[in-house]
Design a protein around this motif. Sequence first.
Motif, PDB file in Angstrom:
ATOM      1  N   ARG A 120       0.843  -1.203   0.000  1.00  0.00           N
ATOM      2  CA  ARG A 120       0.000   0.000   0.000  1.00  0.00           C
ATOM      3  C   ARG A 120       0.875   1.248   0.000  1.00  0.00           C
ATOM      4  O   ARG A 120       2.016   1.209   0.445  1.00  0.00           O
ATOM      5  CB  ARG A 120      -0.917  -0.013   1.235  1.00  0.00           C
ATOM      6  CG  ARG A 120      -1.993  -1.058   1.124  1.00  0.00           C
ATOM      7  CD  ARG A 120      -2.894  -1.075   2.309  1.00  0.00           C
ATOM      8  NE  ARG A 120      -2.189  -1.394   3.546  1.00  0.00           N
ATOM      9  CZ  ARG A 120      -2.776  -1.345   4.736  1.00  0.00           C
ATOM     10  NH1 ARG A 120      -4.035  -1.004   4.833  1.00  0.00           N
ATOM     11  NH2 ARG A 120      -2.101  -1.662   5.812  1.00  0.00           N
ATOM     12  N   VAL A 121       0.283   2.332  -0.495  1.00  0.00           N
ATOM     13  CA  VAL A 121       1.084   3.550  -0.648  1.00  0.00           C
ATOM     14  C   VAL A 121       0.442   4.695   0.134  1.00  0.00           C
ATOM     15  O   VAL A 121      -0.764   4.907   0.050  1.00  0.00           O
ATOM     16  CB  VAL A 121       1.160   3.936  -2.150  1.00  0.00           C
ATOM     17  CG1 VAL A 121       1.836   5.281  -2.322  1.00  0.00           C
ATOM     18  CG2 VAL A 121       1.891   2.867  -2.928  1.00  0.00           C
ATOM     19  N   VAL A 122       1.246   5.390   0.910  1.00  0.00           N
ATOM     20  CA  VAL A 122       0.758   6.618   1.547  1.00  0.00           C
ATOM     21  C   VAL A 122       1.120   7.745   0.582  1.00  0.00           C
ATOM     22  O   VAL A 122       2.301   8.001   0.340  1.00  0.00           O
ATOM     23  CB  VAL A 122       1.439   6.874   2.912  1.00  0.00           C
ATOM     24  CG1 VAL A 122       0.856   8.120   3.566  1.00  0.00           C
ATOM     25  CG2 VAL A 122       1.324   5.662   3.822  1.00  0.00           C
ATOM     26  N   PRO A 123       0.097   8.392   0.002  1.00  0.00           N
ATOM     27  CA  PRO A 123       0.420   9.403  -1.019  1.00  0.00           C
ATOM     28  C   PRO A 123       1.108  10.620  -0.420  1.00  0.00           C
ATOM     29  O   PRO A 123       0.869  10.978   0.722  1.00  0.00           O
ATOM     30  CB  PRO A 123      -0.947   9.788  -1.580  1.00  0.00           C
ATOM     31  CG  PRO A 123      -1.931   8.841  -1.013  1.00  0.00           C
ATOM     32  CD  PRO A 123      -1.351   8.243   0.216  1.00  0.00           C
ATOM     33  N   LYS A 124       1.933  11.226  -1.209  1.00  0.00           N
ATOM     34  CA  LYS A 124       2.634  12.451  -0.852  1.00  0.00           C
ATOM     35  C   LYS A 124       1.612  13.555  -0.530  1.00  0.00           C
ATOM     36  O   LYS A 124       0.534  13.585  -1.119  1.00  0.00           O
ATOM     37  CB  LYS A 124       3.497  12.842  -2.059  1.00  0.00           C
ATOM     38  CG  LYS A 124       4.178  14.154  -1.979  1.00  0.00           C
ATOM     39  CD  LYS A 124       4.925  14.401  -3.278  1.00  0.00           C
ATOM     40  CE  LYS A 124       5.354  15.857  -3.328  1.00  0.00           C
ATOM     41  NZ  LYS A 124       6.093  16.186  -4.503  1.00  0.00           N
ATOM     42  N   GLY A 125       1.967  14.421   0.390  1.00  0.00           N
ATOM     43  CA  GLY A 125       1.108  15.579   0.663  1.00  0.00           C
ATOM     44  C   GLY A 125       0.091  15.347   1.765  1.00  0.00           C
ATOM     45  O   GLY A 125      -0.686  16.245   2.072  1.00  0.00           O
ATOM     46  N   ASN A 126       0.068  14.151   2.364  1.00  0.00           N
ATOM     47  CA  ASN A 126      -0.872  13.893   3.452  1.00  0.00           C
ATOM     48  C   ASN A 126      -0.181  14.022   4.801  1.00  0.00           C
ATOM     49  O   ASN A 126       1.023  13.827   4.918  1.00  0.00           O
ATOM     50  CB  ASN A 126      -1.420  12.466   3.364  1.00  0.00           C
ATOM     51  CG  ASN A 126      -2.449  12.359   2.270  1.00  0.00           C
ATOM     52  OD1 ASN A 126      -3.573  12.802   2.430  1.00  0.00           O
ATOM     53  ND2 ASN A 126      -2.037  11.796   1.149  1.00  0.00           N
TER      54      ASN A 126
END
Length: 417
Positions: free
Chosen positions: A303-309
Amino acid sequence: MLQLSLSWLRLGPLAASPWLLLLLLVASWLLARFLARAYAFYDNCCRLRCFSQPPKRNWFWGHLGLAKWQHLASEGSARVNVFEHISLMALDSLQKCIFSFDSDCQAKPSDYIAAILELSALVAKRHNLTFMNKDFLYYLTPDGWRFRRACRLVHDFTDAVIQQRRRTLISQGSHDFLKAKAKAKTLDFIDVLLLAKDKDGKELSDEDIRAEADTFMFEGHDTTASGLSWILYNLARHPEYQERCRQEVQELLKDHEPKEMEWDDLTKLPFLTMCIKESLRLYPPVFGILRYCAQEILLPDGRVVPKGNFCAISIFEIHRNPSVWLDPEVYNPFRFDPKIPQKRSPLAFIPFSAGPRNCIGQTFAMTEMQVVLALTLLRFRILPDDAEPEPRRKPELILRAEGGLWLRLEPLSAGPQ
Ligand code: HEM
């Protein structure tokens, strides 16, 4: 032509007005921005859908004055809200270490300490008020007014100390003054900051020094008070561990007169230190931290934690992760036995956070907790307070207990007075 094309809006000749045109343009621009943001939000939500959802009601925001204790327990035993007492003790020792100032706030009221406590309470309250994050709105409210008044008082105190210290440095010569203090081991935090220079050799301004001193006063008192209070609570619930800690301290200090601790003694309290760490695991004073994801993060499961969060990292949950900690809910100091090699990751236990923004005061805090705990156990037996129900954890800015943390103190008859 323009009039014709806008006729469906029934605006008549007014439609030709350049003002109306401008208004329409601005409105369309605002609408476009709103839609773009809404889409970005929707897209972000879709990408985050692979993560478990937070509960509906956000749990994150929702849900040594030893002489004084001796006096209180002079009748045999005393019920004490340890949190309150230890907060004052922590503030007293911070004021001494930062400003070399004896506030004596554990015995008599102090305006400065009252202002710090008021500010801490107001900050915690403001966190729960969504609309109060704008300063100009907050300052219009009675709380905002009290906040500014308390801030002024705290700043004035720090400014006065800095000015006074600068005058002394000029009159006595900074070199001799600081050398004498360093020799007598009485350099305080303000001295260190007055000596500090940045990489270009520039000194800190008075405002910089004030900001640092105030940050340390705030970061350093509630956190340590929370840590120590929960340690006492855990030892009250586990008299066998409490007794073992006491024996360790008694053995260490048997030839010390008066019963005080030296720097070298701190490494000679292994069991007491294990008990402190196990309590910080189960009751981390700072139970969660926030980090901004400056870049996309790929997790081991894909899973990926998107940039900017912003990521909320729960120290509380990390410390109770059942895949790392066997029987995570059980208070077992032997998990931190330095003689047993640990297979777990160093990031499995992070009461002081980790990385470049970890706690700058952790050595100070560990030292303070070791000393306070050792000297307390030498004089008192700590017992649960049967008159109170089991304390409920109350996550505010730091981990508190609902209605305070009440314990019973019993002076040890043979202990040092
Ligand atoms: C048991 C006691 C303490 C605990 C559990 C604790 C925990 C923490 C944690 C978890 C952070 C990181 C916050 C984040 O990552 O957002 C932090 C930051 C900080 N702590 Fe502590 N702390 C304690 C005591 C102290 C003391 C005694 C001082 C000062 C005398 C202090 C000064 C600071 C400062 C200045 C920061 C900010 C560091 C930065 O942003 O670079 N702390 N603390």
